[in-house]
Design an enzyme around this catalytic site. Structure first.
Site, PDB file in Angstrom:
ATOM      1  N   GLU A  40      -8.365  -4.171   8.930  1.00 31.71           N
ATOM      2  CA  GLU A  40      -8.853  -3.969   7.558  1.00 31.71           C
ATOM      3  C   GLU A  40     -10.335  -3.582   7.569  1.00 31.71           C
ATOM      4  O   GLU A  40     -11.140  -4.180   8.293  1.00 31.71           O
ATOM      5  CB  GLU A  40      -8.675  -5.268   6.770  1.00 31.71           C
ATOM      6  CG  GLU A  40      -9.231  -5.238   5.347  1.00 31.71           C
ATOM      7  CD  GLU A  40      -9.255  -6.620   4.702  1.00 31.71           C
ATOM      8  OE1 GLU A  40      -9.166  -6.691   3.465  1.00 31.71           O
ATOM      9  OE2 GLU A  40      -9.372  -7.629   5.432  1.00 31.71           O
ATOM     10  N   LYS A 111      -4.552  -3.010  -1.695  1.00 32.25           N
ATOM     11  CA  LYS A 111      -4.436  -4.464  -1.538  1.00 32.25           C
ATOM     12  C   LYS A 111      -4.280  -5.151  -2.892  1.00 32.25           C
ATOM     13  O   LYS A 111      -5.081  -4.944  -3.807  1.00 32.25           O
ATOM     14  CB  LYS A 111      -5.676  -4.982  -0.809  1.00 32.25           C
ATOM     15  CG  LYS A 111      -5.666  -6.454  -0.465  1.00 32.25           C
ATOM     16  CD  LYS A 111      -6.949  -6.787   0.301  1.00 32.25           C
ATOM     17  CE  LYS A 111      -7.037  -8.240   0.692  1.00 32.25           C
ATOM     18  NZ  LYS A 111      -8.327  -8.527   1.384  1.00 32.25           N
ATOM     19  N   CYS A 146      -4.611  -8.665   4.937  1.00 32.36           N
ATOM     20  CA  CYS A 146      -5.456  -9.843   5.054  1.00 32.36           C
ATOM     21  C   CYS A 146      -5.067 -10.981   4.096  1.00 32.36           C
ATOM     22  O   CYS A 146      -4.071 -11.663   4.327  1.00 32.36           O
ATOM     23  CB  CYS A 146      -6.915  -9.443   4.867  1.00 32.36           C
ATOM     24  SG  CYS A 146      -8.106 -10.643   5.543  1.00 32.36           S
TER      25      CYS A 146
END
Length: 260
Positions: A40, A111, A146
């Site tokens: 990321e 995300k 993440c």
């Protein structure tokens, strides 16, 4: 399927353009792999909030250009980790990029769960809203990033959408490393899927990174795990193991809540 996870060391003293070139070279070194995964926000650092706006780029920006060329040159599917995406309409997103072996940008994932508890990424970036899968010839990838790892409902949605291999690029901090490995194993076991979780190494914005990128099979067995420095994990995945695990221990069929 052979997968390579490149745990990139993010050094704040290394210019972004130089790191981009270096990472493209690392991707090219993975010839013979079918899938390469990057972490990321490796261009800027997941905690380098003050640099997000400056380093934001469009989907056809310099990182996409460099990664498309590397995928084409190497003949791999490339999950190029994520960038700070500047949407033409203004918002910033934490956006993952997936390229085909021909260098085409075939999927993006913004995300959904932003980290920061009302500061940092959580206020500087807009949330994504789409559950994204990527059909490869050998398997179907489910995309997460993440902090998403803490929200199992996303991974259930990915499995419902056909995912067999869950790919999680991250900039996970060292102080919560035990959570990182715990969640990676849990998402693999509960979804009877492979988990490829690729973290960063080094320290940026004063935050030491966990490293410990990890590959977990559908039964929860750890096939490979990195240390804390820059490292490449290369693992051969027996993709038939997903179907066999789901057949031999059909827990997913016993779902009651949220089943589609």
């Amino acid at each position: 399927m052979r997968a390579s996870l490149i745990q990139i060391g993010v050094d704040p003293d290394e210019p972004v353009a130089e790191r981009r070139t270096r990472v493209a070279s690392l991707v090219r070194e993975q010839r013979g792999s079918d899938l390469v995964v990057l972490p990321e926000l490796w261009t800027v650092g997941a905690f380098a909030y003050e640099s997000f706006a400056e380093e934001a780029e469009p989907l056809d920006g310099p990182t996409a250009e460099a990664m498309a060329a590397a995928a084409w040159d190497t003949g791999v599917w490339l999950h190029a980790g994520s960038i700070v995406e500047r949407d033409p309409d203004g918002p910033l997103y934490n956006t993952s990029l997936v390229f085909s072996p021909k260098g085409d940008l075939v999927r993006t994932y913004r995300k959904i769960h932003r980290f920061g508890f009302d500061k940092g990424e959580a206020v500087m970036m807009a949330p994504g809203s789409e559950v994204v899968t990527v059909p490869l010839p050998q398997t179907t990838l489910g995309l997460a990033t993440c902090y998403d790892l803490r929200f199992p409902e996303l991974f259930r949605a990915l499995v419902d959408a056909g995912a067999q291999t869950l790919v999680v690029p991250a900039g996970w901090p060292a102080r919560r490393r035990e959570h990182w490995t715990l969640f990676a194993k849990a998402r693999a076991v509960e979804n009877q899927s492979y988990v490829l979780a690729c973290d960063t190494a080094g320290t940026h914005a004063g935050v030491e990174q966990a490293g410990h990128s990890i590959v977990v099979d559908p039964w929860g067995e750890v096939l490979a795990e990195a240390g804390t420095g820059e490292e490449v994990l290369t693992v051969d995945l027996d993709l038939a193991r997903v179907a066999k695990t789901r057949e031999d221990f059909p827990a997913l069929k016993d779902r009651v809540l949220g089943r589609k």
